[in-house]
Design a protein around this motif. Structure first.
Motif, PDB file in Angstrom:
ATOM      1  N   VAL A 221       0.839  -1.199   0.000  1.00 17.07           N
ATOM      2  CA  VAL A 221       0.000   0.000   0.000  1.00 17.07           C
ATOM      3  C   VAL A 221       0.874   1.249   0.000  1.00 17.07           C
ATOM      4  N   GLN A 222       1.921   1.243   0.817  1.00 15.98           N
ATOM      5  CA  GLN A 222       2.824   2.390   0.871  1.00 15.98           C
ATOM      6  C   GLN A 222       3.558   2.583  -0.457  1.00 15.98           C
ATOM      7  N   GLU A 223       3.864   1.479  -1.121  1.00 17.70           N
ATOM      8  CA  GLU A 223       4.571   1.544  -2.400  1.00 17.70           C
ATOM      9  C   GLU A 223       3.684   2.106  -3.511  1.00 17.70           C
ATOM     10  N   ILE A 224       2.414   1.710  -3.532  1.00 20.76           N
ATOM     11  CA  ILE A 224       1.526   2.058  -4.630  1.00 20.76           C
ATOM     12  C   ILE A 224       0.768   3.369  -4.396  1.00 20.76           C
ATOM     13  N   THR A 225       0.606   3.780  -3.146  1.00 19.74           N
ATOM     14  CA  THR A 225      -0.192   4.960  -2.814  1.00 19.74           C
ATOM     15  C   THR A 225       0.155   6.199  -3.642  1.00 19.74           C
ATOM     16  N   PRO A 226       1.419   6.512  -3.914  1.00 17.23           N
ATOM     17  CA  PRO A 226       1.712   7.711  -4.712  1.00 17.23           C
ATOM     18  C   PRO A 226       1.103   7.689  -6.115  1.00 17.23           C
ATOM     19  N   SER A 227       0.722   6.530  -6.611  1.00 16.92           N
ATOM     20  CA  SER A 227       0.156   6.422  -7.952  1.00 16.92           C
ATOM     21  C   SER A 227      -1.356   6.590  -7.960  1.00 16.92           C
ATOM     22  N   PHE A 228      -1.975   6.727  -6.773  1.00 21.25           N
ATOM     23  CA  PHE A 228      -3.426   6.802  -6.689  1.00 21.25           C
ATOM     24  C   PHE A 228      -3.877   7.991  -5.858  1.00 21.25           C
ATOM     25  N   ARG A 229      -5.120   8.398  -6.099  1.00 16.85           N
ATOM     26  CA  ARG A 229      -5.793   9.410  -5.286  1.00 16.85           C
ATOM     27  C   ARG A 229      -7.190   8.888  -4.963  1.00 16.85           C
ATOM     28  N   GLN A 230      -7.652   9.151  -3.747  1.00 13.67           N
ATOM     29  CA  GLN A 230      -9.028   8.794  -3.403  1.00 13.67           C
ATOM     30  C   GLN A 230      -9.895  10.040  -3.512  1.00 13.67           C
ATOM     31  N   CYS A 231     -10.920   9.948  -4.370  1.00 16.51           N
ATOM     32  CA  CYS A 231     -11.784  11.087  -4.624  1.00 16.51           C
ATOM     33  C   CYS A 231     -12.737  11.310  -3.448  1.00 16.51           C
ATOM     34  N   ARG A 232     -12.840  12.545  -2.988  1.00 13.16           N
ATOM     35  CA  ARG A 232     -13.757  12.858  -1.890  1.00 13.16           C
ATOM     36  C   ARG A 232     -15.195  13.006  -2.383  1.00 13.16           C
ATOM     37  N   GLY A 233     -15.360  13.016  -3.708  1.00 14.27           N
ATOM     38  CA  GLY A 233     -16.703  13.099  -4.260  1.00 14.27           C
ATOM     39  C   GLY A 233     -17.394  11.755  -4.318  1.00 14.27           C
ATOM     40  N   CYS A 234     -16.691  10.738  -4.867  1.00 15.66           N
ATOM     41  CA  CYS A 234     -17.279   9.408  -5.019  1.00 15.66           C
ATOM     42  C   CYS A 234     -16.594   8.353  -4.169  1.00 15.66           C
ATOM     43  N   SER A 235     -15.482   8.718  -3.515  1.00 13.63           N
ATOM     44  CA  SER A 235     -14.706   7.825  -2.642  1.00 13.63           C
ATOM     45  C   SER A 235     -13.968   6.730  -3.388  1.00 13.63           C
ATOM     46  N   ASP A 236     -13.985   6.741  -4.724  1.00 10.90           N
ATOM     47  CA  ASP A 236     -13.263   5.734  -5.493  1.00 10.90           C
ATOM     48  C   ASP A 236     -11.784   6.108  -5.590  1.00 10.90           C
ATOM     49  N   TRP A 237     -10.976   5.066  -5.853  1.00  8.24           N
ATOM     50  CA  TRP A 237      -9.543   5.268  -6.022  1.00  8.24           C
ATOM     51  C   TRP A 237      -9.235   5.417  -7.497  1.00  8.24           C
ATOM     52  N   MET A 238      -8.540   6.504  -7.835  1.00  2.79           N
ATOM     53  CA  MET A 238      -8.234   6.817  -9.223  1.00  2.79           C
ATOM     54  C   MET A 238      -6.725   6.930  -9.432  1.00  2.79           C
ATOM     55  N   CYS A 239      -6.273   6.521 -10.628  1.00  2.95           N
ATOM     56  CA  CYS A 239      -4.856   6.695 -10.937  1.00  2.95           C
ATOM     57  C   CYS A 239      -4.598   8.186 -11.137  1.00  2.95           C
ATOM     58  N   SER A 240      -3.498   8.644 -10.621  1.00  4.55           N
ATOM     59  CA  SER A 240      -3.199  10.079 -10.661  1.00  4.55           C
ATOM     60  C   SER A 240      -2.785  10.548 -12.053  1.00  4.55           C
ATOM     61  N   ASP A 241      -2.330   9.629 -12.914  1.00  2.00           N
ATOM     62  CA  ASP A 241      -1.830  10.029 -14.227  1.00  2.00           C
ATOM     63  C   ASP A 241      -2.954  10.318 -15.211  1.00  2.00           C
ATOM     64  N   GLN A 242      -4.005   9.482 -15.236  1.00  2.00           N
ATOM     65  CA  GLN A 242      -5.020   9.574 -16.274  1.00  2.00           C
ATOM     66  C   GLN A 242      -6.376  10.067 -15.796  1.00  2.00           C
ATOM     67  N   CYS A 243      -6.716   9.807 -14.547  1.00  2.00           N
ATOM     68  CA  CYS A 243      -8.101  10.000 -14.108  1.00  2.00           C
ATOM     69  C   CYS A 243      -8.265  10.992 -12.963  1.00  2.00           C
ATOM     70  N   TRP A 244      -7.300  11.855 -12.766  1.00  2.00           N
ATOM     71  CA  TRP A 244      -7.367  12.780 -11.637  1.00  2.00           C
ATOM     72  C   TRP A 244      -7.307  14.218 -12.129  1.00  2.00           C
ATOM     73  N   ASN A 245      -8.244  15.038 -11.667  1.00  2.00           N
ATOM     74  CA  ASN A 245      -8.248  16.466 -11.981  1.00  2.00           C
ATOM     75  C   ASN A 245      -7.490  17.191 -10.880  1.00  2.00           C
ATOM     76  N   GLU A 246      -6.230  17.455 -11.134  1.00  2.00           N
ATOM     77  CA  GLU A 246      -5.353  18.042 -10.116  1.00  2.00           C
ATOM     78  C   GLU A 246      -5.815  19.435  -9.709  1.00  2.00           C
ATOM     79  N   GLU A 247      -6.344  20.183 -10.658  1.00  2.00           N
ATOM     80  CA  GLU A 247      -6.757  21.560 -10.386  1.00  2.00           C
ATOM     81  C   GLU A 247      -7.930  21.612  -9.407  1.00  2.00           C
ATOM     82  N   ILE A 248      -8.878  20.681  -9.549  1.00  2.00           N
ATOM     83  CA  ILE A 248     -10.065  20.667  -8.698  1.00  2.00           C
ATOM     84  C   ILE A 248      -9.846  19.833  -7.443  1.00  2.00           C
TER      85      ILE A 248
END
Length: 212
Positions: A89-116
């Protein structure tokens, strides 16, 4: 008291008898990341014990059976696996973000809106949405314009269309004559009595009954 083991709902356990590995997936695009394989050093010792016990028999063989029982009973509930999962989990966590809108885990490269600060499902990229809307409208307009155009102006609708040439049997692409042999795609037989036309193969004229 042991520390709680962090985990998510978007991972698969790929561990085997030799060690531990986990695969984490983005809940939007499905792309995944695998943690580094962590070899179970204790299993190596148990493998040696089983081999020795199988060779010598007796008490050592009983010990090898105990090692096998440990593997089946404790493989999914062991301190070693908890430690391995925590490290994964510690190794992979930097590659993911958990959305506070839907609570799903998203890859930070393709599916994350950094600005919002939310996933692209909850907060789509404005440029991407504009491009998608433009493409959709363009597609609809193409279909609308295509429906208003007369596509049958040059099509012979009076003659029954033939899919194959009656003379040579080659597949026909439309028209009045075969592109391969030049034969008519709608040949007719003229009645010698009244001059009316009948299909090839007719035995009698449909207008006067004369034998063809």
């Amino acid at each position: 008291m042991a520390d709680a083991v962090p985990f998510t709902d978007n991972f698969s356990d790929l561990s085997n008898t030799q060690g531990y590995q986990f695969e984490f997936r983005c809940e939007r695009c499905g792309n995944g990341f695998r943690s580094a394989f962590q070899r179970d050093t204790a299993e190596t010792g148990r493998s040696v014990l089983r081999a020795v016990g199988s060779f010598f028999g007796g008490k050592l063989q009983d010990l090898s059976y105990s090692a096998d029982q440990w593997r089946y009973n404790q493989a999914t509930n062991s301190a070693a696996k908890d430690k391995a999962l925590t490290a994964a989990v510690q190794e992979i966590t930097p590659s993911f973000r958990q959305c506070r809108g839907c609570s799903d885990w998203m890859c930070s490269d393709q599916c994350w809106n950094e600005e919002i600060g939310q996933c692209l499902r909850c907060s789509p990229s404005v440029a991407e949405e504009v491009s998608r809307a433009q493409a959709s409208a363009q597609r609809d307009q193409i279909w609308d314009k295509a429906r208003t155009k007369d596509w049958t102006q040059d099509v012979d609708l009076d003659t029954r269309a033939k899919l194959t040439c009656p003379s040579c049997g080659v597949k026909a692409d439309g028209g009045k004559f075969c592109a391969s042999c030049g034969g008519s795609l709608a040949p007719v037989v003229h009645c010698t009595e009244c001059g009316s036309q009948s299909k090839v193969g007719a035995m009698f004229c449909g207008d006067c009954g004369t034998r063809l």
